[in-house]
Structures are given as structure tokens and as C-alpha cells.
Design a protein around this motif. Structure first.
Motif, PDB file in Angstrom:
ATOM      1  N   MET A   1      34.995  28.756  17.307  1.00  0.00           N
ATOM      2  CA  MET A   1      34.956  29.116  15.899  1.00  0.00           C
ATOM      3  C   MET A   1      33.532  29.346  15.432  1.00  0.00           C
ATOM      4  SD  MET A   1      37.812  29.430  14.545  1.00  0.00           S
ATOM      5  CE  MET A   1      39.246  29.527  15.512  1.00  0.00           C
ATOM      6  N   TYR A   2      32.580  28.707  16.103  1.00  0.00           N
ATOM      7  CA  TYR A   2      31.182  28.917  15.722  1.00  0.00           C
ATOM      8  C   TYR A   2      30.824  30.395  15.806  1.00  0.00           C
ATOM      9  CZ  TYR A   2      26.133  29.091  15.956  1.00  0.00           C
ATOM     10  OH  TYR A   2      24.827  29.431  15.735  1.00  0.00           O
ATOM     11  N   LEU A   3      31.297  31.050  16.829  1.00  0.00           N
ATOM     12  CA  LEU A   3      30.999  32.475  17.006  1.00  0.00           C
ATOM     13  C   LEU A   3      31.489  33.295  15.808  1.00  0.00           C
ATOM     14  CD1 LEU A   3      29.979  34.808  18.775  1.00  0.00           C
ATOM     15  CD2 LEU A   3      32.261  34.910  19.758  1.00  0.00           C
ATOM     16  N   TYR A   4      32.704  33.028  15.356  1.00  0.00           N
ATOM     17  CA  TYR A   4      33.244  33.761  14.208  1.00  0.00           C
ATOM     18  C   TYR A   4      32.454  33.457  12.941  1.00  0.00           C
ATOM     19  CZ  TYR A   4      37.146  34.939  17.187  1.00  0.00           C
ATOM     20  OH  TYR A   4      37.914  35.425  18.199  1.00  0.00           O
ATOM     21  N   TRP A   5      32.060  32.184  12.775  1.00  0.00           N
ATOM     22  CA  TRP A   5      31.266  31.817  11.613  1.00  0.00           C
ATOM     23  C   TRP A   5      29.922  32.543  11.651  1.00  0.00           C
ATOM     24  CZ3 TRP A   5      26.559  29.131  11.393  1.00  0.00           C
ATOM     25  CH2 TRP A   5      26.129  28.821  10.095  1.00  0.00           C
ATOM     26  N   ARG A   6      29.316  32.601  12.842  1.00  0.00           N
ATOM     27  CA  ARG A   6      28.015  33.248  12.992  1.00  0.00           C
ATOM     28  C   ARG A   6      28.109  34.752  12.693  1.00  0.00           C
ATOM     29  NH1 ARG A   6      23.461  32.063  11.689  1.00  0.00           N
ATOM     30  NH2 ARG A   6      22.677  34.143  11.745  1.00  0.00           N
ATOM     31  N   VAL A   7      29.147  35.407  13.192  1.00  0.00           N
ATOM     32  CA  VAL A   7      29.358  36.836  12.916  1.00  0.00           C
ATOM     33  C   VAL A   7      29.543  37.056  11.422  1.00  0.00           C
ATOM     34  CG1 VAL A   7      30.988  38.748  13.220  1.00  0.00           C
ATOM     35  CG2 VAL A   7      30.267  37.397  15.196  1.00  0.00           C
ATOM     36  N   GLN A   8      30.303  36.164  10.789  1.00  0.00           N
ATOM     37  CA  GLN A   8      30.523  36.290   9.352  1.00  0.00           C
ATOM     38  C   GLN A   8      29.202  36.165   8.594  1.00  0.00           C
ATOM     39  OE1 GLN A   8      32.998  33.238   7.650  1.00  0.00           O
ATOM     40  NE2 GLN A   8      33.704  34.626   6.060  1.00  0.00           N
ATOM     41  N   GLN A   9      28.343  35.245   9.001  1.00  0.00           N
ATOM     42  CA  GLN A   9      27.053  35.075   8.345  1.00  0.00           C
ATOM     43  C   GLN A   9      26.160  36.302   8.536  1.00  0.00           C
ATOM     44  OE1 GLN A   9      26.456  32.525   6.237  1.00  0.00           O
ATOM     45  NE2 GLN A   9      28.597  32.200   6.708  1.00  0.00           N
ATOM     46  N   ASP A  10      26.172  36.860   9.735  1.00  0.00           N
ATOM     47  CA  ASP A  10      25.377  38.062   9.986  1.00  0.00           C
ATOM     48  C   ASP A  10      25.882  39.248   9.157  1.00  0.00           C
ATOM     49  OD1 ASP A  10      23.803  36.660  11.734  1.00  0.00           O
ATOM     50  OD2 ASP A  10      24.802  37.411  13.537  1.00  0.00           O
ATOM     51  N   LEU A  11      27.193  39.377   9.045  1.00  0.00           N
ATOM     52  CA  LEU A  11      27.748  40.446   8.219  1.00  0.00           C
ATOM     53  C   LEU A  11      27.423  40.249   6.745  1.00  0.00           C
ATOM     54  CD1 LEU A  11      31.216  41.035   9.892  1.00  0.00           C
ATOM     55  CD2 LEU A  11      29.259  42.587   9.902  1.00  0.00           C
ATOM     56  N   ASN A  12      27.391  38.998   6.290  1.00  0.00           N
ATOM     57  CA  ASN A  12      27.018  38.725   4.900  1.00  0.00           C
ATOM     58  C   ASN A  12      25.606  39.208   4.613  1.00  0.00           C
ATOM     59  OD1 ASN A  12      29.470  37.577   4.302  1.00  0.00           O
ATOM     60  ND2 ASN A  12      28.768  35.478   4.531  1.00  0.00           N
ATOM     61  N   LEU A  33      35.698  24.546   9.804  1.00  0.00           N
ATOM     62  CA  LEU A  33      34.713  24.477   8.733  1.00  0.00           C
ATOM     63  C   LEU A  33      34.654  23.079   8.124  1.00  0.00           C
ATOM     64  CD1 LEU A  33      35.310  27.869   6.909  1.00  0.00           C
ATOM     65  CD2 LEU A  33      33.296  27.219   8.234  1.00  0.00           C
ATOM     66  N   ARG A  34      35.805  22.473   7.898  1.00  0.00           N
ATOM     67  CA  ARG A  34      35.826  21.118   7.327  1.00  0.00           C
ATOM     68  C   ARG A  34      35.180  20.100   8.261  1.00  0.00           C
ATOM     69  NH1 ARG A  34      41.557  22.460   5.665  1.00  0.00           N
ATOM     70  NH2 ARG A  34      41.280  23.243   3.556  1.00  0.00           N
ATOM     71  N   ARG A  35      35.467  20.219   9.558  1.00  0.00           N
ATOM     72  CA  ARG A  35      34.888  19.274  10.527  1.00  0.00           C
ATOM     73  C   ARG A  35      33.377  19.440  10.650  1.00  0.00           C
ATOM     74  NH1 ARG A  35      39.347  20.706  13.972  1.00  0.00           N
ATOM     75  NH2 ARG A  35      37.898  22.099  15.025  1.00  0.00           N
ATOM     76  N   ASN A  36      32.888  20.636  10.438  1.00  0.00           N
ATOM     77  CA  ASN A  36      31.471  20.927  10.634  1.00  0.00           C
ATOM     78  C   ASN A  36      30.729  21.167   9.322  1.00  0.00           C
ATOM     79  OD1 ASN A  36      31.259  21.076  13.667  1.00  0.00           O
ATOM     80  ND2 ASN A  36      32.996  22.418  13.270  1.00  0.00           N
ATOM     81  N   LEU A  37      31.245  20.639   8.234  1.00  0.00           N
ATOM     82  CA  LEU A  37      30.667  20.874   6.911  1.00  0.00           C
ATOM     83  C   LEU A  37      29.211  20.443   6.834  1.00  0.00           C
ATOM     84  CD1 LEU A  37      31.064  21.748   3.976  1.00  0.00           C
ATOM     85  CD2 LEU A  37      31.826  19.433   3.494  1.00  0.00           C
ATOM     86  N   ALA A  38      28.882  19.298   7.377  1.00  0.00           N
ATOM     87  CA  ALA A  38      27.513  18.794   7.284  1.00  0.00           C
ATOM     88  C   ALA A  38      26.545  19.710   8.024  1.00  0.00           C
ATOM     89  CB  ALA A  38      27.430  17.374   7.826  1.00  0.00           C
ATOM     90  N   GLY A  39      26.900  20.146   9.203  1.00  0.00           N
ATOM     91  CA  GLY A  39      26.032  21.037   9.975  1.00  0.00           C
ATOM     92  C   GLY A  39      25.875  22.395   9.327  1.00  0.00           C
ATOM     93  N   ILE A  40      26.954  22.909   8.760  1.00  0.00           N
ATOM     94  CA  ILE A  40      26.896  24.201   8.081  1.00  0.00           C
ATOM     95  C   ILE A  40      26.013  24.099   6.838  1.00  0.00           C
ATOM     96  CG2 ILE A  40      28.263  25.890   6.796  1.00  0.00           C
ATOM     97  CD1 ILE A  40      30.554  25.254   8.788  1.00  0.00           C
ATOM     98  N   ALA A  41      26.166  23.011   6.088  1.00  0.00           N
ATOM     99  CA  ALA A  41      25.335  22.814   4.896  1.00  0.00           C
ATOM    100  C   ALA A  41      23.861  22.741   5.287  1.00  0.00           C
ATOM    101  CB  ALA A  41      25.757  21.549   4.167  1.00  0.00           C
ATOM    102  N   LEU A  42      23.554  22.055   6.365  1.00  0.00           N
ATOM    103  CA  LEU A  42      22.180  21.947   6.830  1.00  0.00           C
ATOM    104  C   LEU A  42      21.634  23.313   7.248  1.00  0.00           C
ATOM    105  CD1 LEU A  42      19.858  20.028   7.529  1.00  0.00           C
ATOM    106  CD2 LEU A  42      20.849  19.810   9.801  1.00  0.00           C
ATOM    107  N   ALA A  43      22.440  24.096   7.963  1.00  0.00           N
ATOM    108  CA  ALA A  43      22.012  25.416   8.430  1.00  0.00           C
ATOM    109  C   ALA A  43      21.785  26.381   7.271  1.00  0.00           C
ATOM    110  CB  ALA A  43      23.049  26.000   9.383  1.00  0.00           C
TER     111      ALA A  43
END
Length: 58
Positions: A1-12, A33-43
Motif C-alpha cells: 500500500m505504501y507504493l500506492y500512497w507514494r504514487v498518490q502523493q507524487d500525482l498530488n 492509512l489508519r495503521r500508518n497514520l503517525a508515519g504519514i503525519a511525520l512524512a
């Protein structure tokens, strides 16, 4: 799922959006996303409390 999140961020950054249509994929993506909320917020430079406030208001 990280890959999809990363692609979404690049497209944004390019002003584009990606829309997932498969219900099972959407469910898995939200769980990830819920499980990795802290890491995503930090990034992204957000505070976890700020993200929680936004999600509760929607």
C-alpha cells in the motif's frame, strides 16, 4: 500500500488525482492509512492530532 500512497502523493504534486474504484482495495488502503497514520503525519509535516481533527469533521 505504501507504493500506492507514494504514487498518490507524487500525482498530488503534479495537480492530478487518482481515484480507486475497487471497494476491497479502498478498504485495504484505508486500513493501511489508519495503521500508518503517525508515519504519514511525520512524512507530510503534520501533527497526528491535526489529522484526527480533520477526519472527525468530515
Amino acid at each position: 500500500m505504501y507504493l500506492y500512497w507514494r504514487v498518490q502523493q507524487d500525482l498530488n504534486c503534479l495537480g492530478e488525482t487518482i481515484r480507486f474504484t475497487d471497494p476491497s482495495f479502498i478498504r485495504c488502503h484505508r486500513q493501511w492509512l489508519r495503521r500508518n497514520l503517525a508515519g504519514i503525519a511525520l512524512a507530510e509535516g503534520f501533527e497526528v492530532e491535526e489529522l484526527l481533527k480533520q477526519s472527525l469533521s468530515e
